[in-house]
Enzyme design. Structure first.
Site, PDB file in Angstrom:
ATOM      1  N   GLU A   1     -12.387  50.159 -14.339  1.00  9.43           N
ATOM      2  CA  GLU A   1     -11.475  49.018 -14.324  1.00  9.43           C
ATOM      3  C   GLU A   1     -10.133  49.504 -14.857  1.00  9.43           C
ATOM      4  O   GLU A   1     -10.076  50.184 -15.883  1.00  9.43           O
ATOM      5  CB  GLU A   1     -11.993  47.859 -15.187  1.00  9.43           C
ATOM      6  CG  GLU A   1     -13.265  47.211 -14.664  1.00  9.43           C
ATOM      7  CD  GLU A   1     -13.766  46.072 -15.566  1.00  9.43           C
ATOM      8  OE1 GLU A   1     -12.924  45.498 -16.309  1.00  9.43           O
ATOM      9  OE2 GLU A   1     -14.960  45.772 -15.520  1.00  9.43           O
TER      10      GLU A   1
ATOM     11  N   GLU B   1     -20.574  46.658 -19.594  1.00  6.53           N
ATOM     12  CA  GLU B   1     -20.267  46.145 -20.927  1.00  6.53           C
ATOM     13  C   GLU B   1     -21.506  45.601 -21.655  1.00  6.53           C
ATOM     14  O   GLU B   1     -21.559  44.444 -22.052  1.00  6.53           O
ATOM     15  CB  GLU B   1     -19.163  45.098 -20.841  1.00  6.53           C
ATOM     16  CG  GLU B   1     -17.835  45.738 -20.462  1.00  6.53           C
ATOM     17  CD  GLU B   1     -16.710  44.752 -20.266  1.00  6.53           C
ATOM     18  OE1 GLU B   1     -15.605  45.032 -20.765  1.00  6.53           O
ATOM     19  OE2 GLU B   1     -16.912  43.718 -19.603  1.00  6.53           O
TER      20      GLU B   1
END
Length: 980
Positions: free
Chosen positions: A507, A436
């Protein structure tokens, strides 16, 4: 002390990054325990410690013990916030400091660590090794500056030989809470500081091994393999290779390029299912380095990920180095317990979110068998908020640093340290560039750099948001977080930039609180799609910090905000499959069975059993066993064993003798065992003839007063309120079963996964709904045997809006039992309800429970894969799942009847149609209002909720919205409960 705000000076006085190893003396017997080496000196323990609120508060001669004597001490390794200095802070996305790179606040806390070190010259160099320091350190020996280093989760190694003197020496280490590296370490975790991994001194020979790289190459027919080691040293070396059984199979000297290679015939290949290891020993300069070698390859062919030429699925989890008592410090025994638990839950892969884990973690993975996605210590998630400071524009701003040239060197440095430290670990099958942080030129260049360091592993990175026009073709995967199952199902057509690459769900299935509820849905699509290599559940553990016990002995775990942080993200750190103490959530049990190695299905000729393992021949000879039990209406009618013999990724059919299936609810359970340990099960419904309950009609009488209708029979009295139309009391043999009147119920204590839906529920005051009674009538002798019927028409609402529901309730009393029927109309603008049913506030003495439904774990329409339909007996306290942030829990899906009881009374609810229920010592109001489980207080009654339906739990805390098929979104429905 100027380097911590200089993005171009990352390390001063450190040795070059290299493979992780601990040498032994050549004459020593080597072992896997580094502490056995005479060249290894662990410096863990109590160090002198002083804490300063700012770097400017450090005394001028802080390295001089005589001028500045230590005032305290601290355990090394540890985080100083857990030792009474400063406070932990939990934030997920947002930076804990102003975004002003490369600068950090002047109020930058410092921990000053000091200890004595005895040195006696023996001709060997001394390397001082720090395995993990947050966020950076300045090192001094005997008052002299040795060096500086950052990157919290990577090794910093200093040659301190020239700074040592004979006898007693003083080591001083100033650790800063923040540095320019803080901008690259914005991971979703507690923000804590200090020397949090092992510290040790290595005695090294002059001219010894500086670095080495092991590679393996397997022939296409897998009949031969080549094991090579390239050694960086100033002199020649020799090497020996031992087979897994201990036999010496090759030995020789390195060539002029420092390379030793050996052919291995009929190699035993390493994989997570069979983690067989060879041993390599490298001899050089009076030292021997022992290394475990796994012969394996990873490749991507036509969008399919393969290990040793075999397609693979990653049944994974994400894991932090995080423990409730030791914080970031991960002792080997705790890491091993984590991995043992993962093995027991059928996990085969770990993503090291979002930094390199402790070095010994990977050695455990080598031996125990896990595929590791090894991730660099990089996350700049806070850039998203920075970019959208005053008004939301888009999420691409997360890439602010990804293209910032000031950080190009630092990003490459973190990737180099990742690869070079762990390059020899067979368990590491994929490099991950971080998490991220957006995508830009810094990462494009670094992806190429990683390939130049290691061409044997593919490169992964999830965050593809960009502020430039470049592409992400340098990455080997399309990697996404929390995309819905349709995206997975239709991949690669669902991804316009697939480019033939496999899909990884790095994820998915956010496991926060009561969840996840969509695991099976994902795996139906993952197994069906060869281009999807698997997924990694977010995440392994709840990151609560243990703070002691309450007066009544309940353990207290803190989450974000509990330490008084101004910037925090609440309980978002409580998002794991296991509690902080590693007790399993029901979500972990759900995952275990979704990840089970065998799957059974019914076919016309019997049953089909699929082996979902890639390398394991499942057979009775190999310790596998399949037991079955057939039940009719929860009673066992036959049982036995099936002889299984299934090659990897193949199937077997088998038949068993089944009873006549003309009536009843018939199920067959297949339980799978490996060496006596249950590894999963299937339950297949063979027959479920529609139930029809015929009540006993023993006659009853109706009386009334100004407040209630009262129906009596068979020593049972039921009162119905004229004010609400609800049952106000049930009395049997003089025992009152209710503490207060029953209520219609549309609300549940919001789960963490109700994060968006609950806003709609609270907006219309679903939790406060009150009855408006329009009419109530009673009719006696409406059937044979003096039955009584009471009918109520009512609505449920609170304020501001129209009523949320309009209900026609009908009670019919037959004698020793009665029915409660409802015809319900829900407001068309309500998206979906959490539930609809009846709440009974039962006497505390009724604390036992028996039911036929999905148990014994809590179960929901989308979360019952760890449960079997059966008959269960328990008690009210055992029904409570003790989530650290209280929420809806303990429900049971697919129920046929539920009975609560004491030694002198009981209350039973049953229906012709399956329903849900939960039975709790806590009200949903108490569960909603309490911030922590240790704040919960039991009510004056136990609460039995009987629901027509309960919506699923999903994984929307950080994932897709709850699937429509799992929602109670019907606008018109009817149901009947029988109560006796």
């Amino acid at each position: 002390m100027k380097y911590h705000e200089d993005t171009q000076t990352l390390h001063v006085g450190t040795l070059s990054p290299h493979a992780y190893f601990v040498p032994f003396r050549a004459e020593q017997r080597v072992s896997d325990e580094r502490a056995d080496s005479e060249l290894f000196e662990l410096l863990n323990g109590e160090w002198d410690f002083d804490y300063y609120e700012s770097v400017f508060d450090l005394p001028e001669n802080f390295t001089d013990r005589s001028e500045d004597p230590p005032k305290g001490s601290i355990a090394v390794p540890s985080n100083w916030q857990l030792k009474g200095y400063d406070k932990p802070q939990y934030t997920n996305v947002r930076y804990p400091i102003p975004f002003d790179p490369p600068y950090v606040p002047d109020e930058n806390p410092v921990g000053l660590y000091r200890r004595k070190y005895a040195y006696h010259a023996d001709g060997l160099k001394r390397h001082l090794v720090f395995e993990g320091v947050d966020s950076c350190l300045y090192l001094y020996v005997n008052g002299n500056f040795v060096g500086y280093s950052q990157v919290s989760h990577c090794i910093s190694e200093f040659d301190v030989t020239a700074f040592l003197k004979e006898g007693e020496n003083e080591i001083a280490c100033a650790v800063l809470k923040y540095c320019d590296g803080t901008y690259l370490e914005d991971q979703d975790k507690w923000r804590m500081s200090g020397i949090f991994r092992d510290v040790y001194m290595l005695s090294r020979a002059e001219g010894g091994v500086e670095d080495y790289t092991v590679t393996t190459k397997i022939s296409a027919d897998e009949k031969t393999a080549v094991v090579s080691v390239k050694v960086k040293t100033e002199q020649g070396c020799s090497a020996v290779i031992y087979a897994p059984n201990g036999d010496k199979i090759a030995e020789g000297d390195t060539d002029g390029a420092g390379i030793f290679s050996a052919d291995v015939k009929d190699p035993q290949l390493w994989n997570a299912e069979n983690p067989v290891l060879y041993r390599l020993e490298i001899f050089c300069a009076g030292e021997v380095i022992s290394e475990n070698v796994g012969i394996r390859e990873i490749s991507i062919e036509d969008g399919v990920v393969k290990i040793n030429h075999t397609p693979i699925k990653f049944r994974g989890v994400n894991r932090h180095d995080s423990y409730p008592d030791t914080g970031f410090y991960a002792p080997v025994e705790k890491m091993k317990k984590d991995l043992e638990l993962m093995k027991s839950l059928n996990v085969n892969a770990v993503r090291t979110s979002h930094y390199p884990n402790a070095p010994e973690f990977y050695q455990l993975c080598d031996k125990m068998g896990f595929y590791v996605v090894d991730e660099a210590d990089i996350e700049t998630h806070g850039c998203a908020d920075v970019y959208n400071t005053f008004e939301w524009k888009d999420y691409n701003g997360i890439a602010l640093i990804a293209g910032d040239k000031r950080f190009e060197k630092a990003i490459a440095d973190r990737h180099e340290r990742l690869v070079k430290r762990d390059i020899n670990r067979p368990s590491v099958v994929i490099w991950s560039l971080g998490n991220e942080s957006g995508y830009g030129d810094n990462f494009r260049k670094s992806a190429k750099f990683v390939r130049s360091l290691d061409s044997t592993r593919p490169v992964h990175y999830e965050s593809r948001q960009k502020l430039d026009d470049g592409n992400d073709r340098d990455l080997d995967f399309v990697s996404v977080m929390y995309w819905d199952t349709d995206y997975v199902k239709f991949y690669p057509e669902s991804e316009k930039e697939a480019y033939g690459r496999p899909l990884m769900l790095c994820e998915y299935c956010h496991a926060m609180g009561n969840g996840p509820g969509d695991l099976e849905d994902y795996w139906q699509e993952i197994y069906a799609n060869a281009n999807v290599c698997g997924g990694f559940v977010w995440e392994w553990c709840d990151h609560g910090i243990y703070t002691g016990k309450t007066d009544d002995g309940r353990e207290k775990y803190f989450y974000g905000g509990d330490f008084g942080e101004v910037v925090h993200d609440g309980n978002f750190c409580m998002d794991g499959l296991v509690y902080p103490d590693r007790t399993l959530h029901t979500g972990a049990m759900e995952m275990k069975n979704v990840y089970r190695p065998i799957r059974a299905s019914k076919n016309d000729g019997g049953f089909t059993f699929e082996n979902k393992l890639a390398f394991t021949h499942i057979s009775s000879e190999n310790g596998w066993e399949c037991r079955y039990v057939v039940r009719r209406d929860t009673k066992i009618i036959c049982e036995g064993k099936i002889s299984i013999d299934i090659k990897p990724m193949c199937a077997q059919t088998a038949d068993i003798a089944l009873p006549e299936m003309a009536d009843g609810h018939i199920t067959v359970d297949f339980d799978y065992y490996k060496n006596g340990e249950n590894v999963g099960f299937d339950q297949i419904e063979l027959c479920n003839v529609k139930r029809e309950h015929i009540p006993n009609k023993n006659g009853c009488t109706l009386t009334e007063n100004s407040r209630e209708y009262i129906v009596s029979s068979d020593n049972m009295t039921v009162s119905v309120s004229k004010r609400s139309g609800m049952i106000s009391q049930i009395e049997k043999n003089g025992v009152k079963l209710l503490e207060k009147p029953a209520r219609l119920n549309m609300f549940r204590a919001p789960t963490d996964n109700d994060i968006t839906a609950k806003n709609d529920w609270f907006k219309v005051y679903l939790d406060k709904a009150k009855i408006k009674l329009y009419s109530l009538s009673a009719e006696e002798n409406c059937r044979e045997n003096k039955t009584v019927k009471i009918t109520a028409e009512l609505s449920l609402g609170y304020a501001v809006y129209e009523p949320m529901a309009r209900v026609k309730l009908t009670y019919e009393f037959f004698g020793g039992e009665f029915s409660l029927s409802a015809e319900v109309d829900i407001h068309e603008k309500l998206k979906f309800l959490p539930r609809f049913g009846v709440r009974f506030f039962t006497a505390k003495q009724l604390d036992g429970i028996e039911y036929a439904g999905y148990g014994e774990n809590e179960s929901y329409i989308d979360k019952h894969r760890s449960c079997k339909f059966g008959r269960y007996v328990s008690d009210v306290h055992s029904q409570h799942e003790d989530y650290i942030r209280p929420q809806e829990n303990g429900s049971h899906f697919g129920t046929e009847y539920v009975k609560i009881f004491s030694s002198s009374a009981q209350l039973e609810v049953l229906s012709d149609m399956d329903f849900s229920f939960n039975f709790s010592p806590y009200t949903q109001e108490a569960l909603t209002n309490a911030k922590h489980n240790w704040e919960l207080e039991e009510g004056e009654s136990n609460v039995l909720c009987v629901d027509y339906k309960m919506s699923g739990v999903g994984s929307n805390s950080c994932g897709p919205e709850l699937k429509e098929k799992y929602r109670l979104s019907e606008k018109h429905f009817a149901f009947t409960f029988f109560i006796r």
